[in-house]
Structure formats: C-alpha cells, structure tokens
Design an enzyme around this catalytic site. Structure first.
Site, PDB file in Angstrom:
ATOM      1  N   SER A  98       0.835  -1.192   0.000  1.00  0.00           N
ATOM      2  CA  SER A  98       0.000   0.000   0.000  1.00  0.00           C
ATOM      3  C   SER A  98       0.879   1.254   0.000  1.00  0.00           C
ATOM      4  O   SER A  98       1.692   1.434  -0.903  1.00  0.00           O
ATOM      5  CB  SER A  98      -0.952  -0.067   1.196  1.00  0.00           C
ATOM      6  OG  SER A  98      -1.934   0.930   1.144  1.00  0.00           O
ATOM      7  N   HIS A 123      -2.301  -1.285  -4.399  1.00  0.00           N
ATOM      8  CA  HIS A 123      -3.760  -1.290  -4.525  1.00  0.00           C
ATOM      9  C   HIS A 123      -4.261   0.149  -4.461  1.00  0.00           C
ATOM     10  O   HIS A 123      -3.491   1.075  -4.253  1.00  0.00           O
ATOM     11  CB  HIS A 123      -4.424  -2.179  -3.469  1.00  0.00           C
ATOM     12  CG  HIS A 123      -4.270  -1.717  -2.051  1.00  0.00           C
ATOM     13  ND1 HIS A 123      -4.744  -2.425  -0.991  1.00  0.00           N
ATOM     14  CD2 HIS A 123      -3.685  -0.621  -1.506  1.00  0.00           C
ATOM     15  CE1 HIS A 123      -4.471  -1.793   0.138  1.00  0.00           C
ATOM     16  NE2 HIS A 123      -3.831  -0.694  -0.150  1.00  0.00           N
TER      17      HIS A 123
END
Length: 194
Positions: A98, A123
């Site tokens: 992330s 993501h």
C-alpha cells in the site's frame, strides 16, 4: 512488548549507549518498520530533514518493511523525500504494501531496491464514510481524487501507462521482488555479495 535493542560504542571519550535506531541514523539509515500514521510520518520526516541538515550531498537510506497506512501521512513522507536535496535510496525488506510500496517507488531513480524474498503490494486507497448522503458523496469524491493522484504519481515513478496502473491497483496486487523490478517499482533486486 516492544523492546528496542541498545548498542554500546567505544570512543576515545569512553563508551556510549545508543538505541539501535539512533545508531543507524548516524550511518544515514532510516527504518520504516510499521504501519504509517501521523506519528510515524513526523518521525521519518524529522529524520530526513535532520540528515539533510547534516550533509545535503550524501544519500539517505530508507529501509521499508511496512503494511502501509494513512495516505496523508505517507504523502508527508513522499513530499519530503522529493523536496530534500540528498537522494533517498529505498530498500524493501520483508513487505512494502500500500503506502509502503508507494514510498518504495518514490526513491531516487536508479536507487530503489528490494531484497530477493521481499514482497510488494499495490492497490487503490482504502476509505470509509458515514453520515448524511451529502457527506458520503463528498468523501467519495475525495477518495476518487486521491486515487487519481496516487495513480498518476505511480505511473510517473514506474513508467507504466496510467491505464495499466488503474487496472493493476483495482484490487490487492502482490509482486515478488523480480516482478516489482519488471514493473518499475524498484530498479534492482539486491543479492548477497558473492
């Protein structure tokens, strides 16, 4: 319990004890080894600024083993990395997920690394909203703008087309160190000296 090791260093003035992170900082090494929140970001930013003040020409080494965290806290680190004069080398150990992967890619071009068994996960930003319909709509617009900004920066940092970034970050996308190199998130996989 979170124990921080202490190291003893002998100097011509006697012995001195350091916590391990302070000792690493002397060698221009910063550890990002947790989730990213405002406190972690303030600590990392402070260390980056301190090292720049010490020597604006020498590289800084940011080791990353992080599940990610707050986008705004991560962007504070990102902006500081881009703002300071020294190159920031990034090294993924374990996992950069992330916002951790975003910061990994934010290192100086040609100086972004991962160890052979490290993993990288990209993501789209996560968020939630509650309240009246109008408040939820405002929050949704904000997270979509944030996603657009992060995707644009990732496209610049990796050399991937924005459409590919949008598709690849739609869901959790795990990459090995070699896959992260092929994708452009890092420049080299570090192997033991032979």
């Amino acid at each position: 319990m979170n124990l921080i090791p202490t190291v003893i260093e002998s100097t011509n003035r006697g012995e001195r004890a350091y916590d391990i992170y302070s000792r690493l900082l002397k060698d221009r090494i910063i550890m990002l080894g947790s989730a990213i929140d405002d406190n972690v970001a303030n600590s990392i930013v402070s260390q980056l600024l301190f090292l720049q003040a010490q020597d604006a020409e020498k590289d800084i080494y940011l080791y990353i083993n992080s599940p990610g965290g707050s986008v705004t806290a991560g962007m504070a680190i990102y902006d500081t990395m881009q703002h300071i004069k020294p190159d920031v080398q990034t090294i993924c150990i374990g996992m950069a997920a992330s916002m951790g992967s975003f910061l990994l890619a934010a290192g100086a071009k040609g100086k972004r690394f991962a160890l052979p068994n490290a993993e990288v996960m990209i993501h789209q930003p996560l968020g939630g909203a509650q309240g009246q319909a109008t408040e939820i709509e405002i929050a949704a617009r904000h997270i979509l703008k944030t996603r657009e900004k992060l995707n644009r920066i990732l496209a610049e940092r990796t050399g991937q087309p924005i459409e590919k970034i949008e598709k690849d970050t739609d869901r959790d996308n795990f990459l090995t160190a070699d896959e992260a190199k092929a994708y452009g998130l890092i420049d080299e996989v570090m192997h033991p000296a032979e």
